[in-house]
Design a protein around this motif. Structure first.
Motif, short mmCIF file in Angstrom:
data_model
loop_
_atom_site.label_atom_id
_atom_site.label_comp_id
_atom_site.label_asym_id
_atom_site.label_seq_id
_atom_site.Cartn_x
_atom_site.Cartn_y
_atom_site.Cartn_z
N UNK A 368 0.82 -1.22 0.00
CA UNK A 368 0.00 0.00 0.00
C UNK A 368 0.85 1.26 0.00
N UNK A 369 2.15 1.11 0.16
CA UNK A 369 3.03 2.28 0.10
C UNK A 369 4.10 2.04 -0.95
N UNK A 370 4.49 3.11 -1.62
CA UNK A 370 5.54 3.03 -2.63
C UNK A 370 6.41 4.27 -2.54
N UNK A 371 7.64 4.12 -2.98
CA UNK A 371 8.62 5.21 -2.91
C UNK A 371 9.43 5.23 -4.20
N UNK A 372 9.55 6.41 -4.78
CA UNK A 372 10.47 6.62 -5.89
C UNK A 372 11.37 7.80 -5.56
N UNK A 373 12.60 7.74 -6.03
CA UNK A 373 13.61 8.75 -5.70
C UNK A 373 14.20 9.31 -6.99
N UNK A 374 14.25 10.63 -7.08
CA UNK A 374 14.86 11.31 -8.22
C UNK A 374 15.93 12.27 -7.71
N UNK A 375 17.22 11.96 -7.85
CA UNK A 375 18.27 12.90 -7.42
C UNK A 375 18.24 14.17 -8.26
N UNK A 394 14.42 14.41 -4.73
CA UNK A 394 12.96 14.55 -4.75
C UNK A 394 12.34 13.16 -4.57
N UNK A 395 11.58 13.00 -3.49
CA UNK A 395 10.94 11.72 -3.19
C UNK A 395 9.45 11.80 -3.53
N UNK A 396 8.95 10.74 -4.11
CA UNK A 396 7.51 10.60 -4.36
C UNK A 396 6.98 9.53 -3.42
N UNK A 397 6.18 9.94 -2.47
CA UNK A 397 5.62 9.03 -1.47
C UNK A 397 4.18 8.72 -1.86
N UNK A 398 3.90 7.46 -2.10
CA UNK A 398 2.58 7.06 -2.59
C UNK A 398 1.85 6.28 -1.50
N UNK A 399 0.67 6.80 -1.11
CA UNK A 399 -0.18 6.15 -0.13
C UNK A 399 -1.40 5.59 -0.85
N UNK A 400 -1.48 4.27 -1.02
CA UNK A 400 -2.57 3.64 -1.77
C UNK A 400 -3.76 3.29 -0.89
#
Length: 485
Positions: A368-375, A394-400
């Protein structure tokens, strides 16, 4: 010099009403498919206070696809791709085993054409009455019947177009907007286009859509082989035809009764029942044809005639080409299961099941959670006044999930690194992520001047995010860039 036109105007087809097991099957399938199409947008499914409660919803604005308890996000398009591949393999499987059963029973063009023909028969009568009305001159009676029929068709087409747009937004809300004239213009345009195409395709073009517009009749030959079961005519039993022939005694019966033996004739009495019920207007006795959609209505019509004249049923039937040689030599046809279970169909089934199992596995193991990272690469690193080196990510925090959640951020590396969250100095490394959404969060990672990471080119590190409610975790590996010596 005169030229001959190659254009031939369409001759309308007026199929006769027929009863039988295949016609009953088509009625049930038509009722089921139309019921699913029209009713599904109105089904509700409680997903919590922050999510839509429509059971099936393609939310283009929110970039979500909801199906009961399943929610598909844009980055999970592989689920949709997998379903499309499964649909294609399923079509290959059924065509290889049973010919064009998709076209004859479940294709939307077939289903809506059946519905339009049913309305036409209710209003104008069966085949003979419709043929007479078609050739009759215009009169008040003819105009009245056509007006009632076209109005009913238009209402069905309007319901079809309306049901389609209800899949893309909340159905009760959109219906209210449509009635009050406050819906988005795209909704009205979509309904108008689908209403017009349904009205024309189901009412006037019918078999022409299958013959000229659909590519599947031309592709099906690659999917079928001599073991494929399809609708065919047993010409070795039906020929030569005898118009109006009834059941006659065979030679043994004739000798026993003392009557003269009757010359051998085929079972077909050339009554044209198979042609008159065909929605494509073809004669199955001419052999396999591209126009045949394998609806099997000709089987019902022929079986009814054979029963009435005292002949065995099955003159027209589902059969494979490999059975023709056996039956001509007096042998019985192979069992149906031997035609269906063969290497080709088994391969399609295994592939279909493997993809389905993979999709189900991916669905149940996803978090239910995901993380992507963009330096941030401009600049790659920043040297501060005390000599420390800072990288920005820059982090993208996804709450499903359907509830707001608190995510705790951390990192792991082989050297000492400090993480700071932009705009959140008080709560330090805890970030609030709203329900069913993605939060973009900038973080800073710093290496002191005396630490190894500050002086080497790159240092591997891993960002971690933990849901403080469920303790679910996700991580992404990246690198820290030090100053180049």
């Amino acid at each position: 010099m005169s030229t001959t036109s190659l254009y031939a105007a369409r001759e309308p087809i007026f199929p006769r009403r027929v009863s039988g097991k295949f016609r009953q099957l088509k009625w049930w399938i038509m009722a089921l498919t139309l019921g699913i199409y029209y009713i599904t947008p109105w089904l509700r499914w409680d997903r919590g206070p922050n999510l839509p409660d429509q059971a099936v919803l393609v939310d283009l604005a929110g970039r979500r696809f909801y199906f009961l308890w399943i929610e598909i996000w844009p980055h999970e398009f592989y689920f949709v791709a997998g379903l499309l591949i499964m649909a294609g393999l399923g079509l290959f499987l059924f065509t290889s085993a049973l010919g064009r059963v998709w076209c004859g029973y479940t294709c939307p063009q077939t289903v809506w054409t059946d519905l339009f023909i049913l309305v036409e028969r209710w209003i104008e009568g069966d085949r003979n009455a419709r043929v007479r009305l078609h050739h009759a001159k215009w009169s008040i009676h003819k105009a009245w019947l056509r007006g009632v029929k076209w109005t009913t068709w238009a209402l069905i087409a309007l319901a079809t177009g309306g049901a389609w747009v209800f899949y893309f937004t909340d159905a009760p809300t959109l219906l209210g907007h449509l009635i009050h004239g406050t819906a988005h213009p795209a909704a009205y345009v979509t309904i108008a286009i689908l209403t017009a195409t349904t009205f024309v395709f189901g009412g006037f073009m019918r078999e022409q859509v299958c013959i000229y517009m659909c590519p599947w009749p031309r592709i099906q030959a690659a999917m079928m082989d001599p073991d494929t079961l399809t609708v065919a005519y047993r010409d070795w039993r039906g020929e030569p035809r005898a118009k109006g022939k009834r059941a006659t005694p065979d030679l043994a019966q004739a000798l026993h009764s003392g009557t003269e033996p009757v010359a051998t004739k085929g079972d077909c009495i050339d009554c044209m029942a198979c042609v008159n019920v065909c929605p494509m207007g073809i004669d199955i006795r001419d052999g396999q044809q591209m126009e045949c959609i394998t609806c099997a209505l000709c089987i019902d019509a022929c079986d009814d005639v054979m029963t009435r004249i005292g002949k065995p049923r099955g003159l027209i039937d589902y059969m494979a080409l490999t059975d023709e040689t056996r039956e001509r030599s007096g042998l019985p046809p192979r069992p149906i299961w031997q035609h269906i279970l063969r290497p080709r169909t088994i391969l399609y089934t295994v592939l279909w099941a493997a993809i389905g199992a993979g999709l189900v596995y991916a669905l149940f193991v996803r978090s239910d959670i995901e993380l992507t990272v963009s330096p941030v690469r401009n600049p790659t690193f920043v040297v501060q006044s005390d000599g420390a080196v800072r990288n920005i990510y820059d982090l993208r925090l996804r709450n499903k999930s359907g509830m707001d959640r608190e995510f705790h951020l951390s990192l792991s590396a082989d050297t000492i690194l400090r993480i700071d969250v932009e705009g959140n100095p008080d709560r330090q490394l805890v970030v609030d992520v709203p329900a069913d959404s993605t939060l973009n969060q900038r973080v800073y990672v710093t290496a002191r001047a005396e630490d190894a990471a500050a002086s080497v080119h790159t240092t591997p590190l891993r960002f971690w995010v933990e849901d403080l409610t469920t303790n679910d975790r996700a991580s992404v590996a990246t690198t820290f860039n030090g100053r180049v010596q």
